[in-house]
Design an enzyme around this catalytic site. Sequence first.
Site, PDB file in Angstrom:
ATOM      1  N   GLU A  45     -15.181  -7.037   4.276  1.00 28.11           N
ATOM      2  CA  GLU A  45     -15.184  -5.961   5.273  1.00 28.11           C
ATOM      3  C   GLU A  45     -16.010  -6.356   6.500  1.00 28.11           C
ATOM      4  O   GLU A  45     -15.636  -6.069   7.635  1.00 28.11           O
ATOM      5  CB  GLU A  45     -15.783  -4.675   4.670  1.00 28.11           C
ATOM      6  CG  GLU A  45     -14.854  -3.918   3.744  1.00 28.11           C
ATOM      7  CD  GLU A  45     -13.777  -3.189   4.518  1.00 28.11           C
ATOM      8  OE1 GLU A  45     -14.030  -2.107   5.059  1.00 28.11           O
ATOM      9  OE2 GLU A  45     -12.675  -3.734   4.610  1.00 28.11           O
TER      10      GLU A  45
ATOM     11  N   ASP B  25     -16.581   2.507   2.582  1.00 27.75           N
ATOM     12  CA  ASP B  25     -15.170   2.348   2.212  1.00 27.75           C
ATOM     13  C   ASP B  25     -14.997   1.485   0.965  1.00 27.75           C
ATOM     14  O   ASP B  25     -14.293   1.862   0.023  1.00 27.75           O
ATOM     15  CB  ASP B  25     -14.373   1.731   3.365  1.00 27.75           C
ATOM     16  CG  ASP B  25     -14.183   2.688   4.533  1.00 27.75           C
ATOM     17  OD1 ASP B  25     -14.915   3.692   4.591  1.00 27.75           O
ATOM     18  OD2 ASP B  25     -13.320   2.423   5.385  1.00 27.75           O
TER      19      ASP B  25
ATOM     20  N   SER C 104       0.812  -1.211   0.000  1.00 26.84           N
ATOM     21  CA  SER C 104       0.000   0.000   0.000  1.00 26.84           C
ATOM     22  C   SER C 104       0.846   1.261   0.000  1.00 26.84           C
ATOM     23  O   SER C 104       1.930   1.286   0.584  1.00 26.84           O
ATOM     24  CB  SER C 104      -0.894  -0.018   1.238  1.00 26.84           C
ATOM     25  OG  SER C 104      -1.837   1.002   1.138  1.00 26.84           O
TER      26      SER C 104
ATOM     27  N   SER D  20      -8.350  -1.340   4.792  1.00 27.68           N
ATOM     28  CA  SER D  20      -8.833  -2.725   4.655  1.00 27.68           C
ATOM     29  C   SER D  20      -9.739  -2.863   3.434  1.00 27.68           C
ATOM     30  O   SER D  20      -9.706  -3.880   2.742  1.00 27.68           O
ATOM     31  CB  SER D  20      -9.541  -3.192   5.926  1.00 27.68           C
ATOM     32  OG  SER D  20     -10.763  -2.516   6.098  1.00 27.68           O
TER      33      SER D  20
END
Length: 373
Positions: free
Chosen positions: A185, A196, A122, A133
Site C-alpha cells: 500500500e 484499509d 474483484s 488496492s
Amino acid sequence: EMSQKQIICSAPAKVILFGEQVVVLGRTAIATALDLRTYAKLAPTTDEKVSIHLPDLNTSMAWPVAAVKYPGSLPEGDSLTSEMLAFIEQLAPNDRGLQAFLYLTICISKNAVKSFSVSVKSEFQHGVGLGSSAAYNVALAAALWQFFAPDDAKLESAPARHWKSSRKPLIGLATMINGWAFNAEKLMHGTPSGIDNSVSTFGGAVSLKKGQLQPIAQVPKLNIVVTNTKVSRNTKLLVAKVGELYRRHPTVVEPLLDSVEAISRSVLDLFETHASESDSSKIAEFEKTIEDYIDVNHHVLVALGVGHPALSRVVDTGAKFQVHTKLTGAGGGGCAFSLIPSSSAEGSAGLRKALTAEGFDCFDASTGAVGVL
C-alpha cells in the site's frame, strides 16, 4: 512439484462508517469490512515465467523468473528500500499495481521465485474509496504465501473452511500478511493510514486514532446500499482543503471535529452493547441512533467543504425512501452509503432502482464481513 493445485484466496472491501477526514486531524474513524471481495487465483506453471492477469483493468503482464530475482539480499523486515524500489520500477515502469505485485512476490518467496500465474478479480469497483488496492494486496499476499510457504508452515488442505471456523487465519500469519500488504500500500499510495489493509486482512471493523488501530471485537450486521456517484475526486486536495479551513478558523472548526469524535466514541460503545442483540425493538432503537449519527456526520463533512451536488442527490433520493445516507471516504464525489433498517419490508430494491435511474452505480452490502480467506 507440479502436483500443486490451484490456490484461491480472497479479501474484503471496506467502508468508513464514521470519522473520515477528521481522522487526519487526530480524531477517531471507524471502518468495517464489507461482504464484497477481491479474489486472487494462483496456479503453478512450467513456462519459467511469473504472470499476472487483471481482467478488471484489462492488464496482463509476464516476466521471466530469472528477471524477477532480486540481485541483493532482501531488506530487513521486507521494508521498501530505495534499492528494492528501483529494482521493481525497472521491471514495471509507471504501474504501481504491478510493482506492488512484484514486491510481494520477491519478499514472500524469500527471493526464491518459481514459475506461476495469478489472476485477480474483484466484486466491487476500484478507485472509489472502498479499499480496492488493499484487498488486491491482501488477497495476493495470502495466495503467494500459500504457494511459496514451506509445507509445514502452510494451512490445512482446505484453508478457507479451516479459517472460517476460527473466523480468521492464525493470528501470526494474518499479521504477516497485513505487514506485507501495508508495504505494498505504501508503494502504491505513499503514506496510507494502514486502515484499509488492516480491515481487509482481519475483517470485522477497526477504529483508528492518531495512527493507532484498534480491532472492534463485536460488529453488529448493518445492511447498507453503497452508491458510487462516479464523480472522481482528488483525496489529497480534499484533505488539504479541510486542513486549510481548520488552520484559518480553528475555533469554528474544532467543535465540528469534536462532534464527529463524540459520534465515533458513542458508536464504539453501541457496537459493544448491540452486537448480538436479538430483541427487535432494541435493534430498531440502535438503528435509529445510527441514522441520527449518519445525518450529523454527513452534514459536518459538508460543512467542512467536502460535499458535492452528486452526493446531495444520493442523500435526497434516500430520504424519499426514509433511508439515511452519508458520504464515505474523502468526499467531493466518490461513494456514499445508506442504511437499510432491518425492519424494512421493502428492503433496498426501490432505493436502488431510484439511484440507478439517477445514473449512479449501487449495490447491496453488509458490515462486519470476514477478513482474508
